[in-house]
Design a protein around this motif. Structure first.
Motif, PDB file in Angstrom:
ATOM      1  N   UNK A  52       0.845  -1.186   0.000  1.00  0.00           N
ATOM      2  CA  UNK A  52       0.000   0.000   0.000  1.00  0.00           C
ATOM      3  C   UNK A  52       0.886   1.242   0.000  1.00  0.00           C
ATOM      4  N   UNK A  53       0.860   2.054  -1.068  1.00  0.00           N
ATOM      5  CA  UNK A  53       1.704   3.249  -1.108  1.00  0.00           C
ATOM      6  C   UNK A  53       1.212   4.297  -0.131  1.00  0.00           C
ATOM      7  N   UNK A  54       2.127   5.148   0.369  1.00  0.00           N
ATOM      8  CA  UNK A  54       1.724   6.176   1.335  1.00  0.00           C
ATOM      9  C   UNK A  54       0.954   7.309   0.665  1.00  0.00           C
ATOM     10  N   UNK A  55       0.166   8.043   1.475  1.00  0.00           N
ATOM     11  CA  UNK A  55      -0.549   9.217   0.964  1.00  0.00           C
ATOM     12  C   UNK A  55       0.429  10.337   0.652  1.00  0.00           C
ATOM     13  N   UNK A  56       0.064  11.209  -0.280  1.00  0.00           N
ATOM     14  CA  UNK A  56       0.881  12.381  -0.575  1.00  0.00           C
ATOM     15  C   UNK A  56       0.823  13.350   0.591  1.00  0.00           C
ATOM     16  N   UNK A  57       1.868  14.104   0.750  1.00  0.00           N
ATOM     17  CA  UNK A  57       1.915  15.065   1.843  1.00  0.00           C
ATOM     18  C   UNK A  57       0.817  16.122   1.659  1.00  0.00           C
ATOM     19  N   UNK A  58       0.013  16.289   2.686  1.00  0.00           N
ATOM     20  CA  UNK A  58      -1.059  17.278   2.652  1.00  0.00           C
ATOM     21  C   UNK A  58      -2.340  16.780   2.015  1.00  0.00           C
ATOM     22  N   UNK A  59      -2.380  15.486   1.647  1.00  0.00           N
ATOM     23  CA  UNK A  59      -3.562  14.898   1.012  1.00  0.00           C
ATOM     24  C   UNK A  59      -3.979  13.643   1.780  1.00  0.00           C
ATOM     25  N   UNK A  60      -5.260  13.279   1.688  1.00  0.00           N
ATOM     26  CA  UNK A  60      -5.712  12.061   2.374  1.00  0.00           C
ATOM     27  C   UNK A  60      -5.514  10.797   1.551  1.00  0.00           C
ATOM     28  N   UNK A  61      -4.911  10.918   0.357  1.00  0.00           N
ATOM     29  CA  UNK A  61      -4.740   9.756  -0.504  1.00  0.00           C
ATOM     30  C   UNK A  61      -3.457   9.895  -1.315  1.00  0.00           C
TER      31      UNK A  61
END
Length: 499
Positions: free
Chosen positions: A141-150
């Protein structure tokens, strides 16, 4: 902040599930009544690029297009069992609700700045999305982008489904409407014509189905309780409670679908009344504002040759019509125009040809089932005939009676003689046409010889074939069962078939 899940966004997400699933199931019902997709506007027999039925239309014996119906199960279509009229009702009801929800949603995205959650900041998002895809393929599972919920691939897919795919579906859906398609005939032709637009709409449906399958899979993979808790509480701190509440909401949506299906099959008039409240204002607007404007758009070289113009309905089999047919109509056929008029008339085919002075009109036929053809209809406007008989004050509607008796002539249906009615505003439109010939010759019997109506702002069944007589009235609701036409009387079809 873009990591937040505002209350309005959570409500929209849930209600959107209801509308999208309703218009998908009802759309499948509509597809099932002509389960073939063509690139050509002529829908040539056997030339479809895709088919969703095992039925094959016989090649050497004519039978109506109703023989190509496929009765899908109510488990996948709404309401199922080939109930096209009810499927259309639900499709238009759910689409109207979905569009109103979409407009509110887009407005709130714009006002609150939340639109940025779906719009990439720079081109680097695409590279990040590729990296995320590699992670998924590696079962990570890739991490969410910084400042985003996905993550990036989720942002791109959500942006496509929220901002782009709806516009695609609205545009291609609008041009399934005969009134809109024929009013903006040049633009429709630019898009590739009715069948290309229908295929484009299907690809939109496929995109929604693919997104739903992947989206649900991702929710489960990321953790069902963790993800749906965000849609219930706006955060992931109450995973068990969120999972229970969201699941209960999904059960409620399932019950709405069950109610919609059972009501359509058992109490169809209830759905018709709901449709008339929600959709009728739009169809009334189209009736008044969206006149057909096809003259000069399709050249004679683009006309479907007479033997291949698609048709539905079985020709009349009564002795009167058969006698006219055996005598080639020329000497015996007489069109009566009467009712609430100052000067009733009886016109032979020779009289009609003289009045028409060789006029013709090239138009697209939009069958309610989905097929189309381009016809060159020799004849004259209905308005020309009405002006000659001079409707009296109070005349509000025109009724066209056919030789066809549905119980006797077509074993797919039961009822009385076929007829159609139209408000005077439709009857007087320049491209509401009485056809007395096809492409320089006689109208083929299957297409309505010796005379047929062409009501270009509406679905094809209202363009009555095998015309016996025309009657001007001040009330259409005392004819037949009072709903304006054979299919309106006996099935779930609205009199204003602009969509």
């Amino acid at each position: 902040m873009l990591t937040d899940f505002p209350v309005w966004l959570r409500i929209e997400h849930f209600v959107n599930i209801l509308f999208v699933t309703l218009f998908i199931r009802s759309g499948i019902e509509i597809l099932g009544t002509f389960p073939k997709l063509h690139r050509s506007i002529h829908t040539p027999l056997g030339k479809q690029w895709a088919q969703f039925t095992v039925k094959q239309k016989r090649k050497h014996k004519y039978f109506p297009v109703s023989g190509e119906y496929d009765n899908y199960s109510p488990l996948i279509s709404l309401p199922g069992y080939g109930a096209l009229g009810q499927g259309r009702y639900w499709h238009f009801i759910s689409v109207m609700g979905w569009i109103m929800l979409l407009v509110v949603y887009w407005g709130l995205l714009l006002v609150t700045g939340q639109w940025r959650r779906y719009w990439p900041e720079d081109w680097g998002v695409f590279a990040q999305a590729w990296d995320d895809l590699v992670h998924y393929l590696a079962l990570e599972v890739p991490p969410a982008m910084e400042g985003y919920p996905f993550n990036a691939i989720q942002q791109l897919s959500y942006g496509f489904v929220v901002l782009i795919l709806p516009l695609w579906m609205i545009l291609t859906g609008m041009f399934q409407s005969p009134a809109i398609n024929n009013h903006f005939a040049r633009f429709s032709k630019l898009l590739g014509g009715r069948q290309m637009i229908r295929s484009m709409h299907f690809w939109g449906l496929a995109a929604y189905l693919v997104f739903i399958v992947i989206h649900v899979g991702m929710v489960v993979w990321h953790g069902y309780g963790h993800e749906v808790s965000k849609m219930v509480f706006g955060h992931a701190d109450k995973t068990v409670a969120g999972a229970i509440i969201f699941s209960m909401g999904l059960v409620l949506i399932v019950f709405v679908h069950i109610w919609a299906t059972k009501t359509s099959l058992e109490k169809p008039r209830t759905v018709a009344r709901l449709h008339n409240v929600i959709v009728r204002p739009l169809t009334r607007f189209l009736r008044a504002k969206a006149e057909s404007r096809q003259r000069g758009v399709y050249s004679d070289n683009e006309v479907t040759r007479a033997p291949h113009h698609r048709a539905s309905g079985m020709p009349p089999g009564n002795e009167e019509y058969m006698a006219l047919l055996c005598n080639d109509f020329e000497e015996d056929y007489v069109l009566e125009i009467g009712g609430l008029v100052e000067k009733p008339m009886r016109l032979t085919l020779a009289d009609l040809r003289e009045i028409s002075e060789g006029n013709s009109l090239n138009t697209v036929h939009h069958c309610v089932q989905g097929f189309s053809s381009v016809g060159k209809w020799d004849g004259l406007s209905l308005a020309t005939l009405l002006q000659k008989v001079s409707p009296l004050d109070g005349a509000s509607d025109v009724i066209v009676h056919s030789f066809q008796n549905m119980t006797r002539d077509d074993d797919s249906y039961s009822g009385s003689y076929y007829y159609e009615s139209m408000p005077m505003v439709e009857a007087m439109q320049p491209e509401t046409w009485v056809a007395i010939g096809y492409d320089g010759g006689e109208i083929p019997v299957k297409n309505g010889a010796p005379l047929r109506l062409r009501l270009e702002t509406s679905t094809g069944f209202r363009s009555a074939k095998w015309i016996d007589r025309i009657e001007v009235v001040n009330r259409f609701d005392i004819v037949g069962n009072g709903r304006g036409g054979f299919f309106e009387d006996t099935d779930s079809y609205d009199r204003l078939q602009m969509l």
